[in-house]
Write an enzyme that holds these catalytic residues in place. Structure first.
Site, short mmCIF file in Angstrom:
data_model
loop_
_atom_site.label_atom_id
_atom_site.label_comp_id
_atom_site.label_asym_id
_atom_site.label_seq_id
_atom_site.Cartn_x
_atom_site.Cartn_y
_atom_site.Cartn_z
N GLU A 168 -10.18 1.94 0.35
CA GLU A 168 -10.36 2.98 -1.08
C GLU A 168 -10.76 4.39 -0.66
O GLU A 168 -11.07 5.62 -1.88
CB GLU A 168 -11.59 2.06 -1.46
CG GLU A 168 -11.01 1.45 -2.22
CD GLU A 168 -12.35 0.43 -3.28
OE1 GLU A 168 -12.20 -1.39 -3.81
OE2 GLU A 168 -13.08 0.81 -3.85
N ARG A 222 0.86 -1.07 0.20
CA ARG A 222 -0.32 -0.24 0.03
C ARG A 222 0.93 1.33 -0.20
O ARG A 222 0.18 2.41 -0.58
CB ARG A 222 -0.81 -0.16 0.91
CG ARG A 222 -2.46 -0.69 1.21
CD ARG A 222 -2.77 -1.25 1.97
NE ARG A 222 -3.95 -1.60 1.83
CZ ARG A 222 -4.81 -2.00 3.25
NH1 ARG A 222 -4.44 -2.77 4.13
NH2 ARG A 222 -6.25 -3.42 2.62
N THR A 233 -7.75 -2.21 -10.65
CA THR A 233 -6.52 -2.56 -10.06
C THR A 233 -7.57 -4.42 -9.42
O THR A 233 -7.06 -5.33 -9.13
CB THR A 233 -6.51 -1.62 -9.02
OG1 THR A 233 -6.10 -0.87 -9.28
CG2 THR A 233 -5.44 -2.20 -8.13
N ASN A 279 -11.36 -3.84 0.08
CA ASN A 279 -11.64 -2.93 1.26
C ASN A 279 -12.08 -1.64 1.11
O ASN A 279 -11.48 -0.30 0.54
CB ASN A 279 -10.24 -3.31 1.81
CG ASN A 279 -10.37 -2.24 2.95
OD1 ASN A 279 -10.41 -1.18 3.50
ND2 ASN A 279 -9.01 -2.73 4.16
N ARG A 295 0.81 0.43 -11.96
CA ARG A 295 -0.11 0.70 -9.92
C ARG A 295 -0.96 -0.53 -10.04
O ARG A 295 -1.72 -1.08 -9.25
CB ARG A 295 -0.40 2.12 -9.96
CG ARG A 295 -1.17 2.55 -9.18
CD ARG A 295 -2.70 1.77 -9.19
NE ARG A 295 -3.80 2.53 -7.57
CZ ARG A 295 -4.95 1.99 -6.96
NH1 ARG A 295 -4.79 1.25 -7.66
NH2 ARG A 295 -5.16 2.47 -5.73
N GLU A 308 -6.62 -7.86 -9.12
CA GLU A 308 -6.72 -9.54 -8.13
C GLU A 308 -7.52 -10.11 -8.08
O GLU A 308 -7.34 -11.07 -7.78
CB GLU A 308 -7.22 -8.65 -7.02
CG GLU A 308 -6.13 -7.19 -6.93
CD GLU A 308 -7.22 -6.19 -5.50
OE1 GLU A 308 -7.17 -5.47 -5.83
OE2 GLU A 308 -6.40 -7.08 -4.32
N LYS A 336 -3.38 -11.48 -0.01
CA LYS A 336 -4.76 -11.32 0.53
C LYS A 336 -4.87 -13.20 0.80
O LYS A 336 -5.36 -13.93 1.76
CB LYS A 336 -5.65 -10.90 0.19
CG LYS A 336 -5.26 -9.38 0.05
CD LYS A 336 -6.74 -8.68 -0.45
CE LYS A 336 -6.78 -6.95 0.16
NZ LYS A 336 -7.78 -6.35 -0.72
C1 LIG Z 1 -5.40 -2.07 -3.28
C2 LIG Z 1 -6.06 -2.95 -2.19
O1 LIG Z 1 -7.20 -3.76 -3.10
C3 LIG Z 1 -9.00 -3.22 -3.73
C4 LIG Z 1 -7.97 -2.07 -4.59
C5 LIG Z 1 -7.94 -0.61 -3.98
C6 LIG Z 1 -7.38 0.23 -4.89
O2 LIG Z 1 -7.05 0.06 -5.85
O3 LIG Z 1 -7.17 1.96 -4.53
C7 LIG Z 1 -7.93 -0.58 -2.42
C8 LIG Z 1 -8.26 -1.62 -1.37
C9 LIG Z 1 -9.27 -2.80 -2.20
O4 LIG Z 1 -10.36 -2.70 -1.71
C10 LIG Z 1 -5.62 -2.70 -1.10
O5 LIG Z 1 -6.96 -3.11 0.08
O6 LIG Z 1 -4.88 -2.40 -0.19
#
Ligand SMILES: C=C(O[C@@H]1C=C(C(=O)O)C=C[C@H]1O)C(=O)O
Length: 264
Positions: free
Chosen positions: A202, A20, A246, A198, A161, A250, A172
């Site tokens: 977000e 993150r 993104t 999450n 990104r 995942e 995860k």
């Molecule tokens: C990247 C993640 O997974 C998901 C995607 C996110 C994003 O693209 O910013 C943020 C939270 C999650 O919904 C995360 O959990 O940090």
């Protein structure tokens, strides 16, 4: 390119807080590249195959520059790194540098969302961030080269990104293996999407990127140099394009995660 996050250390690379932190760092890169691109008008011609005559190529000017950038950067092993994904894989060449010894961090997969990224970038992001009210005066007068160069930097940053979603997904998966194994075996993409989502993170991303676009887009002293980038357009880009793609990365990465494992 040697990544900022240490991808040669498996435990660091799969620590969600490290991942993150890297996504936050890429917010700065993306915001500054957006500010660079937004200096120039839309210049739609550079996205049209043949729009600018290129000897030996029928690509658009932007695609041509992106392809050749990837060709030369592949020679300094940019695409050996697991967090890099080419838009033109057929253009990659053998690196002149010795290979870095990357441990296996991600599971084998062929997830590459670059075609979607590029399509939405051209059709949605550029019209939203670049002034479209100027008449395109043609190659002899418009900043075609500078616009395409800024596009290449932006597309490469957006791709990095978005494909970092693979590291998020692997992290995860390792935290809640049984839960994800069940969802993957059931082919439940919706369930996987809900499990990796999450909303708190977000919302923080959207609030932070709005603040960065407003701050980086304004001169701290000269009042007249404000709003070099439309912060609302940047937030919408993250909300409607970057974060959703993104999450596609995942989900699709996890859908391939059981291949060759005891769960298959
Ligand atoms: C990247 C993640 O997974 C998901 C995607 C996110 C994003 O693209 O910013 C943020 C939270 C999650 O919904 C995360 O959990 O940090």
């Amino acid at each position: 390119m040697d990544a900022a996050i240490d991808l040669t250390d498996r435990s660091k690379a799969l620590d969600l807080s490290n991942i993150r932190a890297q996504l936050i760092r890429l917010e700065d890169t993306i915001t500054f590249h957006l500010i660079e691109r937004a200096q120039f008008p839309h210049n739609k011609t550079i996205y049209v195959p043949g729009g600018v005559p290129i000897p030996g190529s029928d690509l658009s000017l932007m695609d041509y520059l992106l392809q050749e950038q990837e060709r030369i950067q592949s020679r300094v092993r940019r695409y050996e790194s697991p967090d890099e994904h080419p838009f033109f894989p057929q253009a990659l060449e053998t690196p002149i540098l010795e290979p870095l010894q990357y441990p296996q961090i991600l599971w084998a997969n062929d997830v590459n969302e670059n075609e979607t990224i590029k399509k939405r970038y051209i059709e949605e992001i550029i019209p939203a961030v670049c002034p479209t009210n100027r008449v395109d005066r043609g190659a002899s007068q418009e900043n075609y080269g500078s616009s395409a160069s800024a596009d290449v930097n932006l597309l490469q940053a957006l791709s990095r990104r978005i494909h970092f979603g693979k590291f998020v997904a692997e992290s995860k998966f390792q935290q809640e293996t049984d839960k994800f194994v069940q969802l993957i075996k059931a082919g439940d993409r919706q369930g996987i999407d809900e499990a990796i989502t999450n909303m708190k993170v977000e919302q923080l991303v959207l609030k932070r990127i709005e603040t960065k676009a407003q701050t980086y887009g304004s001169d701290p002293v000269l009042e007249e140099y404000r709003n070099k980038i439309d912060s609302e357009a940047v937030v919408n880009m993250y909300k409607n394009i970057i974060i959703p793609i993104t999450k596609v990365v995942e989900v699709e990465y996890l859908m391939q995660r059981l291949k060759g494992t005891q769960w298959e």
